[in-house]
Design an enzyme around this catalytic site. Structure first.
Site, PDB file in Angstrom:
ATOM      1  CB  CYS A  99      -1.059  -0.046   1.336  1.00  0.00           C
ATOM      2  SG  CYS A  99      -1.870   1.430   1.283  1.00  0.00           S
ATOM      3  CG  HIS A 127       0.369  -6.463  11.791  1.00  0.00           C
ATOM      4  ND1 HIS A 127       0.726  -6.219  10.590  1.00  0.00           N
ATOM      5  CD2 HIS A 127      -0.817  -6.731  12.058  1.00  0.00           C
ATOM      6  CE1 HIS A 127      -0.476  -6.037   9.930  1.00  0.00           C
ATOM      7  NE2 HIS A 127      -1.239  -6.304  10.455  1.00  0.00           N
ATOM      8  CD  GLU A 129       1.436  -1.463   8.411  1.00  0.00           C
ATOM      9  OE1 GLU A 129       0.303  -1.715   8.266  1.00  0.00           O
ATOM     10  OE2 GLU A 129       1.579  -0.369   9.094  1.00  0.00           O
ATOM     11  CB  THR A 167      -1.298   1.714   8.342  1.00  0.00           C
ATOM     12  OG1 THR A 167      -1.266   0.472   8.341  1.00  0.00           O
ATOM     13  CG2 THR A 167      -0.082   2.379   7.599  1.00  0.00           C
ATOM     14  CB  SER A 223      -7.927  -8.838  10.634  1.00  0.00           C
ATOM     15  OG  SER A 223      -8.581  -7.139  10.626  1.00  0.00           O
ATOM     16  CG  ASN A 225      -8.376  -3.737  10.084  1.00  0.00           C
ATOM     17  OD1 ASN A 225      -9.651  -3.490   9.787  1.00  0.00           O
ATOM     18  ND2 ASN A 225      -7.468  -4.495   9.254  1.00  0.00           N
ATOM     19  CB  SER A 267      -8.849  -8.069   5.009  1.00  0.00           C
ATOM     20  OG  SER A 267      -8.784  -8.300   6.494  1.00  0.00           O
TER      21      SER A 267
HETATM   22 FE1  SF4 Z   1      -3.169   0.920   2.968  1.00  0.00          FE
HETATM   23 FE2  SF4 Z   1      -3.142  -0.118   5.227  1.00  0.00          FE
HETATM   24 FE3  SF4 Z   1      -4.668   2.045   4.985  1.00  0.00          FE
HETATM   25 FE4  SF4 Z   1      -5.414  -0.216   3.874  1.00  0.00          FE
HETATM   26  S1  SF4 Z   1      -5.314   0.040   6.110  1.00  0.00           S
HETATM   27  S2  SF4 Z   1      -5.359   1.761   2.848  1.00  0.00           S
HETATM   28  S3  SF4 Z   1      -3.665  -1.459   3.304  1.00  0.00           S
HETATM   29  S4  SF4 Z   1      -2.589   1.683   5.180  1.00  0.00           S
END
Ligand code: SF4
Length: 284
Positions: A99, A127, A129, A167, A223, A225, A267
């Site tokens: 991303c 994680h 990332e 992020t 996940s 998030n 996701s």
């Molecule tokens: Fe990009 Fe992660 Fe934001 Fe989705 S959550 S737009 S993958 S930075």
């Protein structure tokens, strides 16, 4: 009062997830072996669906030596610099679906570490990332996930620091940690690298869960998030359900007379959101 069902506007796939998903979907028709480095999304339904269509997940770069050449898709989480170089030198075709928001963090970390700053990444050290981000620092990095770790971290007054964030980290928690850092170090460059998609989804979830009698958060248990969305909703709405698919909730919902809020992690595929929404509207 009659039941009302509200689907959060930004529930589900974010921009980065969508890009990775489409990269795999489009590559399948190319007729060459297709690989993803790690599961393309933190969603077992999607990964399984792609596997059934021949997409193979590479978990370790040593596997490259014995695999037939084809295309490898780097997922939105990104990879470390060493992994990136190993992949691009492998003789496989590479599609980098990292991303752009994650790429930006890689660039910050590389530049600031080269310029002499110590790197602190606020996030979950396990994680992918975060592991990728750490791997762009020229001299390693410290990952801090909570206030206990922040308190334990000893700042060296002779050093300068750069703080970035995973992020998908919770914005309020990031702010709390930054305040702790700023009390203890003067030379600190803070880059809030939490992406908008996550922030907007979290704010919507916060507002919706404050009004909701029941909240449903859809996402894969792996996940991060989605788990964070669940934490936010649960803190405002006692009756918050964290589900992966429709069958997790069928027959479990109480009789609702007020608002049912629905949100979903980055996701979560659209069709699962639609199934859940339709069930809650029509069958509860
Ligand atoms: Fe990009 Fe992660 Fe934001 Fe989705 S959550 S737009 S993958 S930075």
């Amino acid at each position: 009062m009659s039941k009302e069902v509200v689907l959060s506007e930004n529930a589900g796939f974010c921009f980065g997830a969508n890009r990775g998903y489409n990269a795999v979907k489009d590559a399948i028709s190319e007729g060459i072996p297709i690989y993803t480095y790690g599961p393309i999304l933190n969603n077992s339904f999607i990964v399984k669906g792609f596997e059934e269509r021949g997409v193979r997940v590479i978990n370790d770069l040593s596997e490259l030596d014995s695999l037939p050449k084809g295309k490898i898709i780097i997922r939105s989480h990104g990879v470390s610099k060493a992994e990136y170089e190993r992949l691009t030198d492998s003789g496989f075709e590479i599609f980098d679906a990292t991303c752009p928001f994650v790429k930006r963090i890689h660039r910050i970390v590389e530049k600031e570490s080269m310029g002499g700053r110590e790197i602190i990444v606020v996030g979950n050290p396990r994680h992918p990332e975060v592991m990728g981000i750490v791997g762009w620092s020229v001299k390693g990095a410290t990952v801090i996930e909570n206030s206990e770790e922040a308190d334990r971290f000893s700042f060296d007054p002779d050093k300068s620091y750069c703080v970035v964030s995973q992020t998908t980290f919770n914005r309020n928690k990031f702010q709390e940690l930054v305040e702790l850092f700023e009390k203890r170090s003067y030379n600190i460059l803070v880059m809030n690298t939490i992406c908008d998609a996550t922030g907007v989804r979290q704010t919507e979830a916060e507002e919706l869960s404050k009004r909701a009698e029941v909240m449903i958060v859809i996402g894969d248990r792996q996940s991060s998030n989605s788990k964070k969305l669940y934490e936010i909703c649960k803190s405002n709405c006692e009756q918050t359900y964290f589900i992966q698919e429709l069958s997790d909730i069928v027959g479990r919902l109480p009789k609702v007379s007020g608002l049912v809020g629905i949100t979903a992690g980055a996701s979560t595929p659209k069709y699962i959101i639609e199934e859940v929404q339709s069930y809650v509207r029509n069958d509860v």
